[in-house]
Design a protein around this motif. Structure first.
Motif, PDB file in Angstrom:
ATOM      1  N   THR A 183      -5.093  -3.340   2.633  1.00  0.00           N
ATOM      2  CA  THR A 183      -4.918  -2.309   1.683  1.00  0.00           C
ATOM      3  C   THR A 183      -3.555  -2.434   1.309  1.00  0.00           C
ATOM      4  O   THR A 183      -3.098  -1.726   2.138  1.00  0.00           O
ATOM      5  CB  THR A 183      -5.502  -1.338   1.901  1.00  0.00           C
ATOM      6  OG1 THR A 183      -6.862  -1.254   2.282  1.00  0.00           O
ATOM      7  CG2 THR A 183      -5.438  -0.180   0.523  1.00  0.00           C
ATOM      8  N   GLY A 184      -2.932  -2.195  -0.446  1.00  0.00           N
ATOM      9  CA  GLY A 184      -1.860  -2.540  -0.437  1.00  0.00           C
ATOM     10  C   GLY A 184      -1.834  -0.428  -1.057  1.00  0.00           C
ATOM     11  O   GLY A 184      -2.710  -0.363  -1.435  1.00  0.00           O
ATOM     12  N   HIS A 185      -0.362   0.237  -1.918  1.00  0.00           N
ATOM     13  CA  HIS A 185      -0.569   0.909  -1.914  1.00  0.00           C
ATOM     14  C   HIS A 185       1.246   0.730  -2.287  1.00  0.00           C
ATOM     15  O   HIS A 185       1.886   0.816  -2.013  1.00  0.00           O
ATOM     16  CB  HIS A 185      -0.435   2.380  -0.664  1.00  0.00           C
ATOM     17  CG  HIS A 185      -0.352   3.147  -0.875  1.00  0.00           C
ATOM     18  ND1 HIS A 185       0.831   4.345  -1.850  1.00  0.00           N
ATOM     19  CD2 HIS A 185      -1.371   4.282  -1.805  1.00  0.00           C
ATOM     20  CE1 HIS A 185       0.099   5.610  -2.491  1.00  0.00           C
ATOM     21  NE2 HIS A 185      -1.733   5.648  -2.353  1.00  0.00           N
ATOM     22  N   GLU A 186       1.154   2.025  -3.656  1.00  0.00           N
ATOM     23  CA  GLU A 186       2.107   1.819  -4.438  1.00  0.00           C
ATOM     24  C   GLU A 186       3.455   2.874  -3.578  1.00  0.00           C
ATOM     25  O   GLU A 186       4.854   2.555  -4.013  1.00  0.00           O
ATOM     26  CB  GLU A 186       2.528   2.857  -5.627  1.00  0.00           C
ATOM     27  CG  GLU A 186       1.809   4.055  -5.171  1.00  0.00           C
ATOM     28  CD  GLU A 186       1.519   4.421  -6.874  1.00  0.00           C
ATOM     29  OE1 GLU A 186       1.065   5.855  -7.261  1.00  0.00           O
ATOM     30  OE2 GLU A 186       1.424   4.341  -8.123  1.00  0.00           O
ATOM     31  N   ASP A 210      10.281 -11.294  -2.975  1.00  0.00           N
ATOM     32  CA  ASP A 210       9.902 -11.666  -2.918  1.00  0.00           C
ATOM     33  C   ASP A 210       9.560 -11.608  -1.128  1.00  0.00           C
ATOM     34  O   ASP A 210       8.896 -12.612  -0.405  1.00  0.00           O
ATOM     35  CB  ASP A 210       9.678 -13.218  -3.697  1.00  0.00           C
ATOM     36  CG  ASP A 210       9.592 -13.192  -4.841  1.00  0.00           C
ATOM     37  OD1 ASP A 210       8.260 -12.386  -5.231  1.00  0.00           O
ATOM     38  OD2 ASP A 210       9.905 -13.243  -5.921  1.00  0.00           O
ATOM     39  N   PHE A 211      11.191 -12.090  -0.573  1.00  0.00           N
ATOM     40  CA  PHE A 211      11.338 -12.396   0.788  1.00  0.00           C
ATOM     41  C   PHE A 211      12.298 -11.459   1.289  1.00  0.00           C
ATOM     42  O   PHE A 211      13.365 -10.903   0.511  1.00  0.00           O
ATOM     43  CB  PHE A 211      11.471 -13.662   0.962  1.00  0.00           C
ATOM     44  CG  PHE A 211      12.705 -13.978   1.087  1.00  0.00           C
ATOM     45  CD1 PHE A 211      13.596 -14.352   1.933  1.00  0.00           C
ATOM     46  CD2 PHE A 211      12.725 -14.820  -0.795  1.00  0.00           C
ATOM     47  CE1 PHE A 211      14.952 -14.710   0.787  1.00  0.00           C
ATOM     48  CE2 PHE A 211      14.043 -15.393  -0.698  1.00  0.00           C
ATOM     49  CZ  PHE A 211      15.084 -15.514  -0.417  1.00  0.00           C
ATOM     50  N   HIS A 225       1.544  -7.332  -3.801  1.00  0.00           N
ATOM     51  CA  HIS A 225       2.358  -8.252  -4.611  1.00  0.00           C
ATOM     52  C   HIS A 225       1.801  -7.579  -6.194  1.00  0.00           C
ATOM     53  O   HIS A 225       1.603  -6.692  -6.571  1.00  0.00           O
ATOM     54  CB  HIS A 225       1.245  -9.774  -4.517  1.00  0.00           C
ATOM     55  CG  HIS A 225       0.026  -9.732  -5.089  1.00  0.00           C
ATOM     56  ND1 HIS A 225      -0.618  -9.452  -6.204  1.00  0.00           N
ATOM     57  CD2 HIS A 225      -0.690  -9.734  -4.159  1.00  0.00           C
ATOM     58  CE1 HIS A 225      -1.998  -9.460  -5.675  1.00  0.00           C
ATOM     59  NE2 HIS A 225      -2.060  -9.644  -4.757  1.00  0.00           N
ATOM     60  N   ASN A 226       2.454  -8.841  -7.401  1.00  0.00           N
ATOM     61  CA  ASN A 226       2.377  -8.320  -8.496  1.00  0.00           C
ATOM     62  C   ASN A 226       2.780  -7.006  -8.860  1.00  0.00           C
ATOM     63  O   ASN A 226       3.896  -6.542  -8.453  1.00  0.00           O
ATOM     64  CB  ASN A 226       0.893  -8.521  -9.246  1.00  0.00           C
ATOM     65  CG  ASN A 226      -0.177 -10.585  -8.786  1.00  0.00           C
ATOM     66  OD1 ASN A 226       0.939 -10.862  -8.526  1.00  0.00           O
ATOM     67  ND2 ASN A 226      -0.857  -9.579  -8.918  1.00  0.00           N
ATOM     68  N   TYR A 232      11.713  -1.266  -2.927  1.00  0.00           N
ATOM     69  CA  TYR A 232      11.487   0.022  -1.652  1.00  0.00           C
ATOM     70  C   TYR A 232      10.266  -0.973  -0.973  1.00  0.00           C
ATOM     71  O   TYR A 232      10.669  -0.270  -0.037  1.00  0.00           O
ATOM     72  CB  TYR A 232      10.218   0.898  -2.451  1.00  0.00           C
ATOM     73  CG  TYR A 232      12.032   1.466  -3.658  1.00  0.00           C
ATOM     74  CD1 TYR A 232      12.819   2.209  -3.321  1.00  0.00           C
ATOM     75  CD2 TYR A 232      11.780   1.416  -4.934  1.00  0.00           C
ATOM     76  CE1 TYR A 232      14.241   2.747  -3.569  1.00  0.00           C
ATOM     77  CE2 TYR A 232      12.615   1.830  -5.360  1.00  0.00           C
ATOM     78  CZ  TYR A 232      13.386   1.948  -5.513  1.00  0.00           C
ATOM     79  OH  TYR A 232      14.448   3.005  -5.837  1.00  0.00           O
ATOM     80  N   HIS A 233       9.303  -1.651  -1.364  1.00  0.00           N
ATOM     81  CA  HIS A 233       8.281  -1.878  -0.291  1.00  0.00           C
ATOM     82  C   HIS A 233       9.282  -3.192   0.292  1.00  0.00           C
ATOM     83  O   HIS A 233       8.986  -3.648   1.679  1.00  0.00           O
ATOM     84  CB  HIS A 233       6.858  -3.395  -0.942  1.00  0.00           C
ATOM     85  CG  HIS A 233       6.413  -2.100  -1.492  1.00  0.00           C
ATOM     86  ND1 HIS A 233       6.126  -1.473  -2.908  1.00  0.00           N
ATOM     87  CD2 HIS A 233       5.319  -1.465  -1.793  1.00  0.00           C
ATOM     88  CE1 HIS A 233       5.142  -0.513  -3.085  1.00  0.00           C
ATOM     89  NE2 HIS A 233       4.692  -0.889  -2.011  1.00  0.00           N
TER      90      HIS A 233
END
Length: 433
Positions: A183-186, A210-211, A225-226, A232-233
């Motif tokens: 699960t992604g999260h902001e 991206d990397f 993504h997107n 920060y991620h």
């Protein structure tokens, strides 16, 4: 012949004899499936119609309709709208090319038990057994240390009515139920992550978004993504990997507070058993999962084994690091994490104990499965090599011992021999025998 080899061969023989009841297209769960009709040995045919439009490259999608057929009058579906595109890196440059399908709506393929829009068609052209990928995925699927193993089945592929050979229909590496479940999260500290170590990534994408790069190795952030992913991620992932390497190589902190030990062990053993050439280069997938004290780096799914198990000429037959010798360290030489982890007694002891378990159980099951498929479906596999006349010829990166084998059964026997010899070498390496 030593006693260890006799025991290993005996277990394999028992499983081969019992494998006749197995079916290549049966899902892991008890799910009704058209592929089990009749005598239970249906070999599906996948028909893709582009209206004659060629699939030229890996950037331009081509409209198509797709039909999946089990028997003359048994279909899983007919004429579904989709798009098709080329895929792969080195494999795209070979004669028999891999593809990716994208349906307009999620579909279930070959009784996978889950629906998705994206599926891949793996050509396995360099692998003249056509089964190294399948074998590694099957073995990983028997192990409980990793969350998921790629779902894969074989099909006869037709494009615009022309037979293209035996392909492996497989999942696309993406975040979905039954594939990669995170699960992604902001908030970067809460978000879970799907990551791929890929040395090619430096040529594609933006560093720091991206990397990220840690100690000259590149890690693609595939999820989140997107619009959800930010710089920060990316920085969170980079700092997490730096912390992990500091714990592995400098004992700065407890590494087992950062990794899922079971996943690292099972991932390592599959990679080392197959002596996978890409184990320290690309297609090395992992996830960051959990929250708080339960946050861990989890290895897997495994991916991309067509140039494993003695099917690469790199560095010749040299017993140390050699590409096609069944002896010699490989993963611990090309992937520094595992070199460091195996120097930690707790990890080394747990790896040795786990190897004893799978050596006597799951490895013989996997070998029996491959022998069974080669026997029951030999006419389909042989037909592939009528279409692609490569037996007895070099195809990148076949070593000489593979290039000179001129029969499908001979290729399968070489694969099984390699795994048997590799297992014996791993006894000495991991157990000190």
């Amino acid at each position: 012949m030593n006693s260890k080899r006799i025991v290993f061969l005996g277990l394999l023989l028992l499983l081969v004899c019992g494998a006749v009841a197995l079916h290549v297209f049966a899902a892991p769960r008890e799910v009704p499936c058209p592929g089990t009709f009749g005598q239970g040995i249906a070999f599906p045919a996948l028909h893709i119609d582009t209206g004659g439009r060629p699939i030229r490259n890996r950037t331009d999608w081509v409209d198509a309709t797709v039909t999946l057929q089990y028997h003359v009058e048994v279909f899983e579906f007919e004429n579904l709208n989709a798009e098709i595109i080329g895929r792969g890196n080195s494999s795209w440059g070979l004669q028999k090319r891999p593809f990716r399908l994208r349906f307009s709506e999620p579909v279930v393929m070959l009784c996978a038990g889950h629906a998705a829009r994206n599926w891949t068609l793996i050509a396995n052209h360099s692998d003249k057994t056509l089964m190294r990928n399948y074998a590694a995925y099957y073995l990983a699927g028997l192990l409980d240390g990793m969350d998921v193993s790629p779902y894969a089945r074989f099909v006869d592929l037709y494009i615009n009515g022309l037979y293209q050979g035996v392909y492996m229909l497989c999942i696309q590496m993406e975040v979905l139920p039954e594939r990669v479940e995170i699960t992604g999260h902001e908030d970067p500290r809460i978000s879970e992550y799907f990551i791929q170590m890929d040395q090619r990534q430096i040529d594609d994408g933006v560093r720091g978004f991206d990397f990220v790069t840690v100690n000259r190795r590149h890690y693609q952030i595939r999820h989140p993504h997107n619009n959800m992913r930010t710089t920060y991620h990316a920085e969170y992932v980079r700092q997490f990997l730096i912390q992990l390497e500091d714990a592995i190589f400098h004992q700065n902190g407890n590494v087992f507070d950062l990794i899922c030990k079971a996943s690292f062990i099972d991932f390592y053993l599959v990679q080392e058993l197959f002596k996978n050439q890409d184990a320290g280069f690309s297609s090395v997938f992992m996830t960051i999962q959990g929250q708080g004290d339960n946050r861990r780096l989890v290895m897997g799914p495994v991916w991309d084994f067509d140039i494993s198990a003695g099917n690469a000429y790199y560095q010749g037959w040299a017993p140390i690091h050699g590409g096609y010798s069944p002896r010699g360290v490989w993963v611990t030489a090309v992937h520094p994490w595992f070199h460091g982890l195996l120097r930690i007694p707790e990890f080394a002891d747990a790896t040795a104990a786990r190897w004893l378990q799978i050596r006597d159980n799951e490895v013989p099951q996997m070998m029996a499965r491959i022998d069974h498929l080669a026997t029951v479906y030999e006419p389909h596999f042989e037909r592939n090599f009528d279409r692609w006349n490569i037996m007895g010829r070099y195809v990148w990166p076949n070593p000489p011992v593979v290039a000179q084998i001129d029969t499908f059964r001979g290729q399968v026997d070489y694969l099984l021999w390699f795994i048997q010899e590799r297992a014996i070498w791993m006894d000495g390496f991991l157990l000190g025998d």
